[in-house]
Every structure is written in structure tokens, then in C-alpha cells.
Write an enzyme that holds these catalytic residues in place. Sequence first.
Site, PDB file in Angstrom:
ATOM      1  N   CYS A 281     -14.178  22.919 -82.351  1.00  0.00           N
ATOM      2  CA  CYS A 281     -13.516  22.559 -81.090  1.00  0.00           C
ATOM      3  C   CYS A 281     -12.850  23.738 -80.392  1.00  0.00           C
ATOM      4  O   CYS A 281     -13.320  24.218 -79.368  1.00  0.00           O
ATOM      5  CB  CYS A 281     -12.464  21.470 -81.337  1.00  0.00           C
ATOM      6  SG  CYS A 281     -13.155  19.855 -81.707  1.00  0.00           S
TER       7      CYS A 281
ATOM      8  N   THR B 273     -21.629  19.646 -80.067  1.00  0.00           N
ATOM      9  CA  THR B 273     -21.944  20.433 -78.868  1.00  0.00           C
ATOM     10  C   THR B 273     -21.504  21.871 -79.134  1.00  0.00           C
ATOM     11  O   THR B 273     -20.405  22.277 -78.741  1.00  0.00           O
ATOM     12  CB  THR B 273     -21.248  19.861 -77.617  1.00  0.00           C
ATOM     13  OG1 THR B 273     -19.891  19.502 -77.945  1.00  0.00           O
ATOM     14  CG2 THR B 273     -21.966  18.639 -77.094  1.00  0.00           C
TER      15      THR B 273
END
Length: 422
Positions: free
Chosen positions: A258, A83
Site C-alpha cells: 500500500c 494493484t
Amino acid sequence: MKDLKVAVVGLGYVGLPLAVEFGKKRTVVGFDINQGRIAELRQGIDSTLEVDAAELKEASELSFTFNLQDLQKCNVFIVTVPTPIDEHKQPDLTPLVKASESIGKVLKKGDIVIYESTVYPGATEEDCVPVLEKFSGLRFNEDFFAGYSPERINPGDKEHRVSSIKKVTSGSTPEIAELVDSLYREIITAGTHKASSIKVAEAAKVIENTQRDLNIALINELAIIFNRMGIDTEAVLKAAGTKWNFMPFRPGLVGGHCIGVDPYYLTHKAQSIGYHPEIILAGRRLNDGMGAYVVSQLVKAMLKRRIHVDGARVLLMGLTFKENCPDLRNTKVVDIVRELAEYNIQVDVFDPWVSAEDAMHEYGITPVGTPSHGAYDGIILAVAHSEFKNMGAENIRKLGKAEHVLYDLKYLLDEDKSDLRL
């Protein structure tokens, strides 16, 4: 539970270790659209180096495929796709939506779709579930169900593996939440935490990395202040660390898939509901500016030594976003490369962990195989690979010209062995 056949969709740093652990216990199909990835895994090779050949062999119930139809026999789908953010630092849900479309085509009544990808609170039920409904023709929480269990993989970390990291779980109904939790308990020896809702689990994940990002931003700002004062930041952190509740963060570049990405998912959602987050975005700006700060410090040090900057040669040691792993995703070392180019400085990048093909594909960079001795006006230790630590200051210095600047970003060397430290 015995009838559950698991499909893991996305076999990267997150999906493969998960598929391997489940593959030791029950039937698992690992799916990835990258046919090259499937080919190497079938040969017992993992180019991410997260799983070795012995572990792949141990997962006797695990098979690999790029054929969507092979997932029809599965009734639990675990989504572990990236993502990322786009060039405007907005969430890019394309991989997640595409994965949901694919699953929707093979989804059956009674099936469960569990998402592990980091998202903003609400994404599973508001963005992914409608796609599943559209492509399957089924109704959510009547015909099929959803869960969310955020990944906590730390690439390159051989101590904290999938099974030894506590897992947050959740489900779209109380019954599904219990089933999802039971499924993960099969492989997570560290235990699980069943969240009260999918949104709670989503929020928990996104703040884990946001908190870390902000803590590093604070230390980065302190490092900038202490550098101006002529105080060694590492010495300050060691002294402060003698108090039991001082958190041991270090300054540095904040990259990877992240920490430097996830805060933008939370700020995007906050802005969509009418709140402008101040502290989170301030931390992001500071961390995103560290590459430029490092180069400015190097250039100043070179000028003080009367080293001609225009046309100078600098060796950048390390390109990956963290030490001892080949992961190049969102590495902020690239910011240093680009900033050095603004000064017309010739940059050689040396990283024994990196595939030259990947570096060229991702960033247009061709790493050097072996750095030349006595060739560089500046050397930047950007990543704390074991190979660099083992070289020692003397051997690293040999790569520089008689007059050069050695900048140790990672505290790999003793304070008196480098010319600059962050």
C-alpha cells in the site's frame, strides 16, 4: 437485498477476511485463480494468518472455487486483487484487467461489480468498465452497474479488522450507491460513508496512503538530520508528542502493498493530465533511499570500530514489510540486503514469520533457520517482530562477535542497548 449472492474475486489479505464476514450473513463464493490457495482454504487453513480455522468454519455460507463457472449464480462481484507497480514504478493494472475479463465472461443483466483494489481516480469507470462491457456484451449503467469501496485492511492487525474499520462506499448510480452501502452495512459494525461518486471514493483511498507516506518521509528526513547532530530521534519524537496535535509517526523503511505503492498511482494520473507532482515524488525518493542510508550508517560504524567490511558477516533480523505478519510484498528490507552485497558483505536473513519457499520465490533469499552465536560483525533489527523484542538485547548481542555493531531500526531496545538507531 436477500437475493444478492456475492462473489469475492481474489482471496489474499484483503479478499479472504471480507469473504468470511459476508459468509456469516449470506451466500458467498470465494474465487481465486491459485488452485493451491483454494485447496488450503477448503482445508480450513489460511497461510496469510489473517483468518483462523474457527473463523473460516463460522462462515457457513462461504464456499471456495477456482472454477469461473461457479460464479454464474452470483449477481454481486467484489474484486480484491492486487494493484502493484512495475519496475518503472508505473501502475500495473494487469491483475485488475484480468479479473474484469473473467467477470465479464459470467456477467448478467442486473449484476453489480464492486472494486476494492486501490487505483487512481477514474480507473474503475475508464479502465475496468470497458473491459466488462467488451467481455460481457452488456452496457454499463443499463445492463450492469459498478461500485467502488476501497479496502482498508491492515495485515497482521488483530485489533482493526474488516468489520471494525469504517468503510467508504460508492456506486455508479444513486440507487446502486445506496444498495452497495446497504450491503456493506451488513458486516461493517463501524459504519459506512457513502461517497458522492466512484471517483471521490477512489481518490479518498489513494490519498490515505499518500498522506501516510509523506508523513513518514518527513520523519525519515528529520531522523537523518538528527543523526548528524548526535540527537536521538526517538527522544525528540517523545518530547514533541506531548503536544496534543503532534502526529506520532516514526522513521523507518516504507514497504508493503500500500504505502510505498499507492502514491505512484496518484502521480501517474497527475502526470497524465499535465501536472508534475513535486512533494509526493520527493517523499517517495526519500523513503525509497532509506535502505541505502541504513547500510551507509552501519558501514561507517563498523569502520570506526576497525571491523573489516569486505567479507564481513551481517545478520538481518526480519524480512517482512511489517511486524508479526508473513507478508513479503514490496518489503524494503530487501534494499538493505542488496546494498550490503554491494560492499561484499555476507548477509544472513532471519525471520521466523517467513516461509523459506516464499522468500526464495520472491527475492532469491534463503533465510537461516537459527542464527549462529558469535558469528556476526553487524546485526540489524529491521522488523519489530514480537520474537525479537522478547529476545532482549543480551541474547541478540550473543549472536555477534566480540566486536560488532548492533543497529536498531525499530526502537525495539532501549537507547543504551544498541550502537545505532534510526
